[in-house]
Design a protein around this motif. Structure first.
Motif, PDB file in Angstrom:
ATOM      1  N   SER A 141       0.845  -1.182   0.000  1.00  0.00           N
ATOM      2  CA  SER A 141       0.000   0.000   0.000  1.00  0.00           C
ATOM      3  C   SER A 141       0.884   1.235   0.000  1.00  0.00           C
ATOM      4  CB  SER A 141      -0.913   0.015   1.225  1.00  0.00           C
ATOM      5  OG  SER A 141      -1.839   1.073   1.140  1.00  0.00           O
ATOM      6  N   ARG A 142       0.530   2.177  -0.844  1.00  0.00           N
ATOM      7  CA  ARG A 142       1.143   3.497  -0.831  1.00  0.00           C
ATOM      8  C   ARG A 142       0.068   4.443  -0.318  1.00  0.00           C
ATOM      9  NH1 ARG A 142       2.179   4.100  -6.252  1.00  0.00           N
ATOM     10  NH2 ARG A 142       2.450   1.897  -6.321  1.00  0.00           N
ATOM     11  N   ASP A 143       0.329   5.062   0.825  1.00  0.00           N
ATOM     12  CA  ASP A 143      -0.659   5.878   1.527  1.00  0.00           C
ATOM     13  C   ASP A 143      -0.251   7.351   1.447  1.00  0.00           C
ATOM     14  OD1 ASP A 143      -1.521   3.344   2.144  1.00  0.00           O
ATOM     15  OD2 ASP A 143      -1.082   3.485   4.280  1.00  0.00           O
ATOM     16  N   TYR A 144      -1.131   8.162   0.876  1.00  0.00           N
ATOM     17  CA  TYR A 144      -0.861   9.582   0.697  1.00  0.00           C
ATOM     18  C   TYR A 144      -1.791  10.384   1.599  1.00  0.00           C
ATOM     19  CZ  TYR A 144       1.537   8.024  -3.517  1.00  0.00           C
ATOM     20  OH  TYR A 144       2.391   7.395  -4.386  1.00  0.00           O
ATOM     21  N   PHE A 145      -1.208  11.315   2.344  1.00  0.00           N
ATOM     22  CA  PHE A 145      -1.968  12.167   3.257  1.00  0.00           C
ATOM     23  C   PHE A 145      -1.181  13.443   3.477  1.00  0.00           C
ATOM     24  CE2 PHE A 145       0.904   9.596   5.638  1.00  0.00           C
ATOM     25  CZ  PHE A 145       1.418  10.430   6.611  1.00  0.00           C
ATOM     26  N   ASN A 146      -1.822  14.431   4.052  1.00  0.00           N
ATOM     27  CA  ASN A 146      -1.176  15.699   4.348  1.00  0.00           C
ATOM     28  C   ASN A 146      -0.741  15.685   5.815  1.00  0.00           C
ATOM     29  OD1 ASN A 146      -0.406  18.311   4.821  1.00  0.00           O
ATOM     30  ND2 ASN A 146      -2.231  19.251   3.945  1.00  0.00           N
ATOM     31  N   PRO A 147       0.559  15.589   6.075  1.00  0.00           N
ATOM     32  CA  PRO A 147       1.006  15.539   7.473  1.00  0.00           C
ATOM     33  C   PRO A 147       0.694  16.817   8.257  1.00  0.00           C
ATOM     34  CG  PRO A 147       2.888  15.642   5.982  1.00  0.00           C
ATOM     35  CD  PRO A 147       1.671  15.490   5.133  1.00  0.00           C
ATOM     36  N   LEU A 148       0.452  17.927   7.554  1.00  0.00           N
ATOM     37  CA  LEU A 148       0.078  19.151   8.268  1.00  0.00           C
ATOM     38  C   LEU A 148      -1.284  19.020   8.943  1.00  0.00           C
ATOM     39  CD1 LEU A 148       1.309  21.995   5.902  1.00  0.00           C
ATOM     40  CD2 LEU A 148       2.134  21.460   8.212  1.00  0.00           C
ATOM     41  N   ASP A 149      -2.175  18.236   8.339  1.00  0.00           N
ATOM     42  CA  ASP A 149      -3.497  18.039   8.944  1.00  0.00           C
ATOM     43  C   ASP A 149      -3.384  17.404  10.326  1.00  0.00           C
ATOM     44  OD1 ASP A 149      -4.825  19.112   6.760  1.00  0.00           O
ATOM     45  OD2 ASP A 149      -5.341  17.153   5.908  1.00  0.00           O
ATOM     46  N   SER A 150      -2.624  16.306  10.424  1.00  0.00           N
ATOM     47  CA  SER A 150      -2.504  15.637  11.726  1.00  0.00           C
ATOM     48  C   SER A 150      -1.687  16.479  12.699  1.00  0.00           C
ATOM     49  CB  SER A 150      -1.924  14.231  11.582  1.00  0.00           C
ATOM     50  OG  SER A 150      -0.673  14.264  10.943  1.00  0.00           O
ATOM     51  N   ALA A 151      -0.653  17.166  12.212  1.00  0.00           N
ATOM     52  CA  ALA A 151       0.133  18.037  13.097  1.00  0.00           C
ATOM     53  C   ALA A 151      -0.740  19.158  13.647  1.00  0.00           C
ATOM     54  CB  ALA A 151       1.339  18.602  12.348  1.00  0.00           C
ATOM     55  N   ALA A 152      -1.580  19.737  12.802  1.00  0.00           N
ATOM     56  CA  ALA A 152      -2.476  20.806  13.271  1.00  0.00           C
ATOM     57  C   ALA A 152      -3.469  20.269  14.294  1.00  0.00           C
ATOM     58  CB  ALA A 152      -3.212  21.437  12.085  1.00  0.00           C
ATOM     59  N   ALA A 153      -4.033  19.097  14.027  1.00  0.00           N
ATOM     60  CA  ALA A 153      -4.995  18.508  14.968  1.00  0.00           C
ATOM     61  C   ALA A 153      -4.360  18.266  16.327  1.00  0.00           C
ATOM     62  CB  ALA A 153      -5.554  17.201  14.404  1.00  0.00           C
ATOM     63  N   LEU A 154      -3.087  17.869  16.322  1.00  0.00           N
ATOM     64  CA  LEU A 154      -2.389  17.577  17.574  1.00  0.00           C
ATOM     65  C   LEU A 154      -1.726  18.814  18.188  1.00  0.00           C
ATOM     66  CD1 LEU A 154      -0.758  14.209  16.481  1.00  0.00           C
ATOM     67  CD2 LEU A 154      -2.610  14.504  18.145  1.00  0.00           C
ATOM     68  N   GLY A 155      -1.846  19.965  17.524  1.00  0.00           N
ATOM     69  CA  GLY A 155      -1.210  21.183  18.026  1.00  0.00           C
ATOM     70  C   GLY A 155       0.292  21.174  17.825  1.00  0.00           C
ATOM     71  N   ARG A 156       0.768  20.449  16.822  1.00  0.00           N
ATOM     72  CA  ARG A 156       2.210  20.302  16.589  1.00  0.00           C
ATOM     73  C   ARG A 156       2.662  20.872  15.241  1.00  0.00           C
ATOM     74  NH1 ARG A 156       2.544  13.998  18.373  1.00  0.00           N
ATOM     75  NH2 ARG A 156       2.003  14.285  20.561  1.00  0.00           N
ATOM     76  N   ALA A 157       1.846  21.687  14.611  1.00  0.00           N
ATOM     77  CA  ALA A 157       2.214  22.224  13.293  1.00  0.00           C
ATOM     78  C   ALA A 157       3.515  23.032  13.343  1.00  0.00           C
ATOM     79  CB  ALA A 157       1.065  23.049  12.714  1.00  0.00           C
ATOM     80  N   PRO A 158       3.728  23.906  14.341  1.00  0.00           N
ATOM     81  CA  PRO A 158       4.995  24.655  14.359  1.00  0.00           C
ATOM     82  C   PRO A 158       6.225  23.733  14.423  1.00  0.00           C
ATOM     83  CG  PRO A 158       3.415  25.680  15.836  1.00  0.00           C
ATOM     84  CD  PRO A 158       2.819  24.365  15.400  1.00  0.00           C
ATOM     85  N   GLU A 159       6.131  22.658  15.215  1.00  0.00           N
ATOM     86  CA  GLU A 159       7.251  21.735  15.312  1.00  0.00           C
ATOM     87  C   GLU A 159       7.498  21.014  13.991  1.00  0.00           C
ATOM     88  OE1 GLU A 159       4.779  22.052  17.519  1.00  0.00           O
ATOM     89  OE2 GLU A 159       5.400  21.468  19.525  1.00  0.00           O
ATOM     90  N   LEU A 160       6.417  20.620  13.317  1.00  0.00           N
ATOM     91  CA  LEU A 160       6.567  19.940  12.034  1.00  0.00           C
ATOM     92  C   LEU A 160       7.216  20.877  11.021  1.00  0.00           C
ATOM     93  CD1 LEU A 160       6.139  17.616  10.046  1.00  0.00           C
ATOM     94  CD2 LEU A 160       3.845  18.511   9.624  1.00  0.00           C
ATOM     95  N   LEU A 161       6.728  22.111  10.935  1.00  0.00           N
ATOM     96  CA  LEU A 161       7.308  23.059   9.981  1.00  0.00           C
ATOM     97  C   LEU A 161       8.764  23.329  10.291  1.00  0.00           C
ATOM     98  CD1 LEU A 161       4.311  25.515   9.515  1.00  0.00           C
ATOM     99  CD2 LEU A 161       5.217  23.856   7.875  1.00  0.00           C
ATOM    100  N   ALA A 162       9.108  23.508  11.562  1.00  0.00           N
ATOM    101  CA  ALA A 162      10.505  23.747  11.942  1.00  0.00           C
ATOM    102  C   ALA A 162      11.373  22.561  11.548  1.00  0.00           C
ATOM    103  CB  ALA A 162      10.603  24.011  13.442  1.00  0.00           C
ATOM    104  N   SER A 163      10.860  21.362  11.740  1.00  0.00           N
ATOM    105  CA  SER A 163      11.615  20.156  11.386  1.00  0.00           C
ATOM    106  C   SER A 163      11.833  20.077   9.886  1.00  0.00           C
ATOM    107  CB  SER A 163      10.857  18.931  11.889  1.00  0.00           C
ATOM    108  OG  SER A 163      11.514  17.763  11.512  1.00  0.00           O
ATOM    109  N   VAL A 164      10.792  20.363   9.117  1.00  0.00           N
ATOM    110  CA  VAL A 164      10.899  20.311   7.655  1.00  0.00           C
ATOM    111  C   VAL A 164      11.834  21.389   7.163  1.00  0.00           C
ATOM    112  CG1 VAL A 164       9.630  20.634   5.501  1.00  0.00           C
ATOM    113  CG2 VAL A 164       8.664  19.212   7.318  1.00  0.00           C
ATOM    114  N   LEU A 165      11.710  22.603   7.666  1.00  0.00           N
ATOM    115  CA  LEU A 165      12.545  23.704   7.210  1.00  0.00           C
ATOM    116  C   LEU A 165      13.996  23.520   7.627  1.00  0.00           C
ATOM    117  CD1 LEU A 165      10.115  26.683   7.883  1.00  0.00           C
ATOM    118  CD2 LEU A 165      10.684  25.618   5.691  1.00  0.00           C
TER     119      LEU A 165
END
Length: 169
Positions: A141-165
Motif C-alpha cells: 500500500s502506498r498511503d498519501y496524506f497531508n502531514p500538516l493536517d494531523s500536526a495541526a490537529a495535535l497542536g504540533r504544526a509549528p514543530e513539524l514546519l521547523a523540522s521540515v525547514l
C-alpha cells in the motif's frame, strides 16, 4: 458536501477477511471497505489483520520521525498499538474506490473524521491509498496524506514546519 457515513452503512460484504472462506477471498473493494469499517469502529488489532504478513507500506509524504516505508503486519500492529489513545475515528465519507486495469490494485480516496483524545479537537483527514490486494489481504500500500493536517490537529504544526525547514535536500 456529503454527510459522514457510519461504518455500519457500508457495503455489507465488507467483512473481516479472516471470517471469509479462503476459496472466496474478499475482493479489493471489500477489503478496503472492511478496513475502513474496522478503523472507524476502533478495532486496531483487526485492522492489522487486513494486511499480509509481509506487507510493504509506503508513505511518500511521511513527516520527519515517521518511517516512509515499513514492512510486516506485526510492525504495523505495533505502530497502531503505539498510537492507541491518541485519537478516535468516528466516521468516514467521500469514499471513492477506483478499480484499475490490474485486478489486484485499487485506489481508495476517503476522508476520515475523528477527535484528538487529549483535547477533544475534531478533525477530518483526507487520504489516498493505492493498494495491491491478493487473496483477500493487502500485500502493499502506498498511503498519501497531508502531514500538516494531523500536526495541526495535535497542536504540533509549528514543530513539524521547523523540522521540515531545518532539513537539507
Amino acid at each position: 458536501m456529503t454527510e459522514p457515513v457510519h461504518p455500519a452503512a457500508m457495503h455489507p460484504a465488507a467483512m473481516h477477511p479472516a471470517a471469509m472462506h479462503p476459496a472466496a477471498a474478499a475482493s479489493p473493494q471489500e477489503v478496503i471497505e472492511g478496513l475502513l469499517r474496522a478503523t472507524v469502529e476502533g478495532r486496531r488489532d483487526e485492522m492489522a489483520d487486513f494486511y499480509a504478513d509481509d506487507v510493504v507500506i509506503e508513505m511518500p509524504f511521511a513527516p520527519p520521525g515517521i518511517p516512509a516505508s515499513s514492512q510486516g503486519r506485526e510492525t504495523l500492529r505495533s505502530r497502531m498499538k503505539a498510537a492507541e489513545g491518541l485519537w478516535e475515528f468516528t466516521a468516514v465519507d467521500h469514499v471513492h474506490l477506483h478499480p484499475t486495469a490490474d485486478p489486484e490494485v485499487i485506489v481508495a480516496e476517503y476522508r476520515i473524521h475523528g477527535r484528538v483524545t487529549a483535547t477533544g479537537r475534531q478533525f477530518a483527514f483526507r487520504y489516498i491509498m493505492v493498494s495491491r490486494i491478493r487473496d483477500g489481504q493487502i500485500v502493499s500500500s502506498r498511503d498519501y496524506f497531508n502531514p500538516l493536517d494531523s500536526a495541526a490537529a495535535l497542536g504540533r504544526a509549528p514543530e513539524l514546519l521547523a523540522s521540515v525547514l531545518g532539513q537539507t535536500s
